[in-house]
Write a protein that holds these residues in place. Sequence first.
Motif, PDB file in Angstrom:
ATOM      1  N   ALA A   5       5.064  18.722   9.975  1.00 57.29           N
ATOM      2  CA  ALA A   5       5.626  17.450   9.509  1.00 57.29           C
ATOM      3  C   ALA A   5       4.568  16.638   8.768  1.00 57.29           C
ATOM      4  N   TRP A   6       3.354  16.632   9.276  1.00 55.34           N
ATOM      5  CA  TRP A   6       2.241  15.895   8.663  1.00 55.34           C
ATOM      6  C   TRP A   6       1.954  16.418   7.258  1.00 55.34           C
ATOM      7  N   LEU A   7       1.901  17.739   7.127  1.00 55.75           N
ATOM      8  CA  LEU A   7       1.586  18.349   5.829  1.00 55.75           C
ATOM      9  C   LEU A   7       2.763  18.279   4.859  1.00 55.75           C
ATOM     10  N   SER A  64       0.853  -1.188   0.000  1.00 57.77           N
ATOM     11  CA  SER A  64       0.000   0.000   0.000  1.00 57.77           C
ATOM     12  C   SER A  64       0.892   1.242   0.000  1.00 57.77           C
ATOM     13  N   SER A  65       0.274   2.403   0.181  1.00 55.51           N
ATOM     14  CA  SER A  65       1.027   3.662   0.204  1.00 55.51           C
ATOM     15  C   SER A  65       0.239   4.709   0.976  1.00 55.51           C
ATOM     16  N   LYS A  66       0.925   5.809   1.293  1.00 51.02           N
ATOM     17  CA  LYS A  66       0.289   6.865   2.084  1.00 51.02           C
ATOM     18  C   LYS A  66      -0.903   7.491   1.370  1.00 51.02           C
ATOM     19  N   GLU A  67      -0.956   7.394   0.053  1.00 46.66           N
ATOM     20  CA  GLU A  67      -2.098   7.920  -0.694  1.00 46.66           C
ATOM     21  C   GLU A  67      -3.368   7.122  -0.413  1.00 46.66           C
ATOM     22  N   LYS A  68      -3.215   5.961   0.204  1.00 53.35           N
ATOM     23  CA  LYS A  68      -4.355   5.094   0.501  1.00 53.35           C
ATOM     24  C   LYS A  68      -4.761   5.136   1.972  1.00 53.35           C
ATOM     25  N   LEU A  69      -4.202   6.084   2.734  1.00 47.86           N
ATOM     26  CA  LEU A  69      -4.617   6.250   4.128  1.00 47.86           C
ATOM     27  C   LEU A  69      -6.080   6.675   4.180  1.00 47.86           C
ATOM     28  N   VAL A  70      -6.798   6.136   5.140  1.00 45.14           N
ATOM     29  CA  VAL A  70      -8.215   6.448   5.298  1.00 45.14           C
ATOM     30  C   VAL A  70      -8.447   7.290   6.549  1.00 45.14           C
ATOM     31  N   THR A  71      -7.808   6.908   7.645  1.00 45.40           N
ATOM     32  CA  THR A  71      -8.022   7.615   8.898  1.00 45.40           C
ATOM     33  C   THR A  71      -6.754   7.584   9.746  1.00 45.40           C
ATOM     34  N   ALA A  77      -2.111  17.455  -0.226  1.00 50.02           N
ATOM     35  CA  ALA A  77      -3.408  17.977   0.207  1.00 50.02           C
ATOM     36  C   ALA A  77      -4.570  17.097  -0.249  1.00 50.02           C
ATOM     37  N   ASP A  78      -4.470  16.517  -1.430  1.00 51.68           N
ATOM     38  CA  ASP A  78      -5.558  15.674  -1.935  1.00 51.68           C
ATOM     39  C   ASP A  78      -5.602  14.299  -1.295  1.00 51.68           C
ATOM     40  N   ASP A  79      -4.572  13.933  -0.544  1.00 53.05           N
ATOM     41  CA  ASP A  79      -4.495  12.593   0.047  1.00 53.05           C
ATOM     42  C   ASP A  79      -4.682  12.585   1.558  1.00 53.05           C
ATOM     43  N   LEU A  80      -5.084  13.704   2.145  1.00 50.34           N
ATOM     44  CA  LEU A  80      -5.233  13.753   3.596  1.00 50.34           C
ATOM     45  C   LEU A  80      -6.353  12.820   4.052  1.00 50.34           C
ATOM     46  N   PRO A  81      -6.070  11.972   5.067  1.00 52.08           N
ATOM     47  CA  PRO A  81      -7.117  11.108   5.615  1.00 52.08           C
ATOM     48  C   PRO A  81      -7.953  11.883   6.637  1.00 52.08           C
ATOM     49  N   THR A  82      -9.018  11.270   7.133  1.00 52.65           N
ATOM     50  CA  THR A  82      -9.680  11.846   8.292  1.00 52.65           C
ATOM     51  C   THR A  82      -8.671  11.788   9.435  1.00 52.65           C
ATOM     52  N   ARG A  83      -8.800  12.682  10.407  1.00 51.91           N
ATOM     53  CA  ARG A  83      -7.803  12.720  11.467  1.00 51.91           C
ATOM     54  C   ARG A  83      -8.393  13.284  12.743  1.00 51.91           C
ATOM     55  N   ALA A  84      -7.963  12.717  13.849  1.00 53.45           N
ATOM     56  CA  ALA A  84      -8.260  13.272  15.163  1.00 53.45           C
ATOM     57  C   ALA A  84      -6.946  13.423  15.897  1.00 53.45           C
ATOM     58  N   THR A  85      -6.783  14.537  16.617  1.00 50.98           N
ATOM     59  CA  THR A  85      -5.624  14.747  17.468  1.00 50.98           C
ATOM     60  C   THR A  85      -6.122  14.750  18.894  1.00 50.98           C
ATOM     61  N   VAL A  91       1.048   7.549  16.779  1.00 54.02           N
ATOM     62  CA  VAL A  91       0.131   7.643  15.642  1.00 54.02           C
ATOM     63  C   VAL A  91      -0.441   6.261  15.316  1.00 54.02           C
ATOM     64  N   VAL A  92      -1.749   6.225  15.099  1.00 52.83           N
ATOM     65  CA  VAL A  92      -2.465   5.014  14.690  1.00 52.83           C
ATOM     66  C   VAL A  92      -3.171   5.349  13.373  1.00 52.83           C
ATOM     67  N   VAL A  93      -2.978   4.515  12.343  1.00 58.97           N
ATOM     68  CA  VAL A  93      -3.608   4.771  11.051  1.00 58.97           C
ATOM     69  C   VAL A  93      -4.290   3.520  10.521  1.00 58.97           C
ATOM     70  N   SER A  94      -5.198   3.744   9.563  1.00 61.48           N
ATOM     71  CA  SER A  94      -5.801   2.681   8.776  1.00 61.48           C
ATOM     72  C   SER A  94      -5.722   3.100   7.313  1.00 61.48           C
ATOM     73  N   ALA A  95      -5.557   2.106   6.439  1.00 67.46           N
ATOM     74  CA  ALA A  95      -5.432   2.366   4.998  1.00 67.46           C
ATOM     75  C   ALA A  95      -6.056   1.196   4.249  1.00 67.46           C
ATOM     76  N   VAL A  96      -6.269   1.397   2.961  1.00 68.21           N
ATOM     77  CA  VAL A  96      -6.692   0.294   2.101  1.00 68.21           C
ATOM     78  C   VAL A  96      -5.463  -0.291   1.421  1.00 68.21           C
ATOM     79  N   CYS A  97      -5.601  -1.536   1.015  1.00 66.05           N
ATOM     80  CA  CYS A  97      -4.479  -2.219   0.341  1.00 66.05           C
ATOM     81  C   CYS A  97      -4.213  -1.592  -1.012  1.00 66.05           C
TER      82      CYS A  97
END
Length: 116
Positions: A81-83, A57-64, A88-96, A110-116
């Motif tokens: 650092a995040w930005l 997978s890749s960071k472009e496939k991050l979901v949250t 900008a078009d690949d930003l996932p949903t995010r909570a801090t 950091v905890v993330v979820s992504a698609v394959c």
Amino acid sequence: MTTITRHMKTRINHRIVEVDGMLHFGGLIADDLGLDMQGQTAQICAKIDALLAEVGSSKEKLVTAMLYITDFDQKEGMNAAWLDWLAADDLPTRATIGVANLGKDVLIEVVVSAVC
């Protein structure tokens, strides 16, 4: 039927659990805890890149993403650092989420979820 594949077993968890094409990552911290929050965030982002690549997978496939931080006064460094890492078009949903303690000198996890 649900398919579960577990990747990269550690003593207490699997680093990634894949469920029907969705990748769920355990919490990640920086290797160099002497860095400020911006530096720790950049290291974590690099770790996420490497782990995503290992499972195709890749960071472009991050979901949250959930970012746990101990010092909101350093949040802008974390955001920088995040930005720098994500387009900008690949930003996932995010909570801090502010937490009292993540361990000695750990400023962010950091905890993330992504698609394959």
